[in-house]
Design a protein around this motif. Sequence first.
Motif, mmCIF file in Angstrom:
data_model
loop_
_atom_site.group_PDB
_atom_site.id
_atom_site.type_symbol
_atom_site.label_atom_id
_atom_site.label_comp_id
_atom_site.label_asym_id
_atom_site.label_seq_id
_atom_site.Cartn_x
_atom_site.Cartn_y
_atom_site.Cartn_z
ATOM 1 N N VAL A 74 9.989 37.895 6.935
ATOM 2 C CA VAL A 74 11.642 37.509 6.319
ATOM 3 C C VAL A 74 11.787 35.946 6.778
ATOM 4 C CG1 VAL A 74 13.790 37.609 6.245
ATOM 5 C CG2 VAL A 74 12.297 39.859 6.362
ATOM 6 N N LEU A 75 11.510 35.466 7.937
ATOM 7 C CA LEU A 75 11.816 34.220 8.300
ATOM 8 C C LEU A 75 10.905 33.052 7.796
ATOM 9 C CD1 LEU A 75 12.552 34.565 12.160
ATOM 10 C CD2 LEU A 75 14.261 34.018 10.350
ATOM 11 N N GLU A 76 9.727 33.539 7.692
ATOM 12 C CA GLU A 76 8.781 32.747 6.877
ATOM 13 C C GLU A 76 8.964 32.439 5.601
ATOM 14 O OE1 GLU A 76 5.590 30.354 5.769
ATOM 15 O OE2 GLU A 76 6.187 30.888 7.987
ATOM 16 N N TRP A 77 9.349 33.655 4.778
ATOM 17 C CA TRP A 77 9.897 33.403 3.376
ATOM 18 C C TRP A 77 11.186 32.539 3.251
ATOM 19 C CZ3 TRP A 77 6.957 33.252 -0.521
ATOM 20 C CH2 TRP A 77 6.025 34.194 -0.661
ATOM 21 N N ILE A 78 12.033 32.733 4.340
ATOM 22 C CA ILE A 78 12.988 31.620 4.286
ATOM 23 C C ILE A 78 12.688 30.379 4.439
ATOM 24 C CG2 ILE A 78 15.271 31.128 5.457
ATOM 25 C CD1 ILE A 78 15.713 34.310 6.086
ATOM 26 N N PHE A 79 11.948 29.830 5.509
ATOM 27 C CA PHE A 79 11.436 28.750 5.590
ATOM 28 C C PHE A 79 10.766 28.053 4.444
ATOM 29 C CE2 PHE A 79 11.449 30.194 10.427
ATOM 30 C CZ PHE A 79 12.679 29.593 10.765
ATOM 31 N N THR A 80 9.653 29.009 3.824
ATOM 32 C CA THR A 80 8.862 28.583 2.957
ATOM 33 C C THR A 80 10.014 27.961 1.478
ATOM 34 O OG1 THR A 80 6.971 29.798 3.667
ATOM 35 C CG2 THR A 80 6.980 29.058 1.219
ATOM 36 N N ALA A 81 10.924 28.952 1.385
ATOM 37 C CA ALA A 81 11.865 28.729 0.385
ATOM 38 C C ALA A 81 12.581 27.317 0.599
ATOM 39 C CB ALA A 81 12.875 29.997 0.306
ATOM 40 N N ALA A 82 13.047 27.151 1.603
ATOM 41 C CA ALA A 82 13.726 25.940 1.868
ATOM 42 C C ALA A 82 12.808 24.485 1.769
ATOM 43 C CB ALA A 82 14.340 25.783 3.285
ATOM 44 N N PHE A 83 11.704 24.724 2.377
ATOM 45 C CA PHE A 83 10.748 23.569 2.188
ATOM 46 C C PHE A 83 10.304 23.382 0.638
ATOM 47 C CE2 PHE A 83 9.602 24.568 6.862
ATOM 48 C CZ PHE A 83 10.380 23.510 7.227
ATOM 49 N N THR A 84 10.192 24.502 0.146
ATOM 50 C CA THR A 84 9.949 24.518 -1.500
ATOM 51 C C THR A 84 10.982 23.543 -2.167
ATOM 52 O OG1 THR A 84 8.745 26.364 -1.266
ATOM 53 C CG2 THR A 84 9.272 25.442 -3.525
ATOM 54 N N LEU A 85 12.153 24.063 -1.749
ATOM 55 C CA LEU A 85 13.392 23.253 -2.444
ATOM 56 C C LEU A 85 13.492 21.920 -2.152
ATOM 57 C CD1 LEU A 85 16.269 25.870 -2.119
ATOM 58 C CD2 LEU A 85 15.048 25.266 -4.105
ATOM 59 N N GLU A 86 13.107 21.505 -0.998
ATOM 60 C CA GLU A 86 13.150 20.095 -0.494
ATOM 61 C C GLU A 86 11.994 19.239 -1.298
ATOM 62 O OE1 GLU A 86 11.898 17.365 3.278
ATOM 63 O OE2 GLU A 86 10.897 19.568 3.098
ATOM 64 N N TYR A 87 10.774 20.096 -1.289
ATOM 65 C CA TYR A 87 9.674 19.286 -1.935
ATOM 66 C C TYR A 87 10.015 19.043 -3.415
ATOM 67 C CZ TYR A 87 4.895 18.402 -3.419
ATOM 68 O OH TYR A 87 3.655 17.889 -4.008
ATOM 69 N N VAL A 88 10.531 20.029 -4.085
ATOM 70 C CA VAL A 88 10.976 19.675 -5.518
ATOM 71 C C VAL A 88 11.891 18.855 -5.734
ATOM 72 C CG1 VAL A 88 11.868 21.178 -7.530
ATOM 73 C CG2 VAL A 88 10.279 21.985 -6.388
ATOM 74 N N ALA A 89 13.096 18.675 -4.577
ATOM 75 C CA ALA A 89 14.143 17.906 -4.790
ATOM 76 C C ALA A 89 13.439 16.459 -4.523
ATOM 77 C CB ALA A 89 15.336 18.227 -3.798
ATOM 78 N N ARG A 90 12.597 16.240 -3.518
ATOM 79 C CA ARG A 90 11.919 14.973 -3.441
ATOM 80 C C ARG A 90 11.276 14.339 -4.707
ATOM 81 N NH1 ARG A 90 12.007 13.027 1.701
ATOM 82 N NH2 ARG A 90 12.561 14.381 3.403
ATOM 83 N N LEU A 91 10.585 15.281 -5.365
ATOM 84 C CA LEU A 91 9.998 14.831 -6.668
ATOM 85 C C LEU A 91 10.934 14.626 -7.721
ATOM 86 C CD1 LEU A 91 6.816 17.330 -6.765
ATOM 87 C CD2 LEU A 91 6.917 15.236 -5.838
ATOM 88 N N ALA A 92 12.055 15.170 -7.634
ATOM 89 C CA ALA A 92 12.856 15.208 -8.773
ATOM 90 C C ALA A 92 13.698 13.972 -8.451
ATOM 91 C CB ALA A 92 14.104 16.367 -8.918
ATOM 92 N N CYS A 93 13.935 13.551 -7.665
ATOM 93 C CA CYS A 93 14.948 12.432 -7.225
ATOM 94 C C CYS A 93 14.167 10.942 -7.396
ATOM 95 C CB CYS A 93 15.784 12.436 -6.082
ATOM 96 S SG CYS A 93 14.822 12.535 -4.589
#
Length: 298
Positions: A74-93
């Motif tokens: 569960v923690l692994e998926w939470i961390f992965t989701a958070a880092f995914t959002l961060e990665y997408v946000a960096r590409l988007a901005c």
Amino acid sequence: MPKTSTAQPTRDKTFGRPDAGFRLRMYTVIFEADTRAGRLFDLLLIAFILASVAVVVLDSMASVHARHAALFQVLEWIFTAAFTLEYVARLACVRRPARYARSAFGIIDLLALLPTYIAILVPGLYALIDVRVLRLLRIFRIMKLTEYVAEYGALGQALAASRRKILVFMSFVMLVVVVMGTLMYVVEGPVHGYTSIPVGIYWAITTMTTVGFGDLTPHTDLGRTIASVMMLLGWGTLAVPTGIVSAEFTLQRQGHAPTTRTCHECLSEGHAPGALFCSDCGARLPAWRHQATEQGKT
């Protein structure tokens, strides 16, 4: 723990800073550190990185994994989701997302995500690669810390500035170990374990670096004399590169690194901490957060 500010103007030109709107506000939070939101973003990401690496380390222990496997998943998926959002946000901005994706930080961000998704999207991969390899790749998340701690940038700059001196020094070390390893092969010979020149070089490296595994030891008086010289050279081997990098740190401290302060008129950044006006358009700069703190105390 602010981001490395000296590389900010270069990064701005390379990735493309938005001119206005929501993307500019998101860019300010993600890539700039001299704001309250940017600092909170940095601290939150650092906490997530350290926590995710701790989970990977604990999950590698069989006894702990047996008791908390479900929690770790569960923690692994939470961390992965958070880092995914961060990665997408960096590409988007940024205006040039492909450049960021190909940069060192972009590749590190991607390495922090791929193992979890590969294990789910390509089940047949388990037949070719042990799943533990994918889990171990998540340890690359620790490298994301280099983007949020300024001291990592200072270390990288010191190493880059010293690279020619370090290269010359390492060339000298390689020359010594090759000569001494060959000499030990001639002096000791296969009867004492020195079966080839590469084996002699291996002994010279372990001796010169003061590791000394003890699997190869000289038995003749001449061999012990050579070993003694190698051990004494080992002290200098450790001291020279340390002095080179320390000298570069001293040179950096003598300068004044710019910050991520941004001019609200022309959006240029990289101004010195004590600057009052923009060096590009002449507009008055907003108070730096350290200046605002000092003004509040007075």
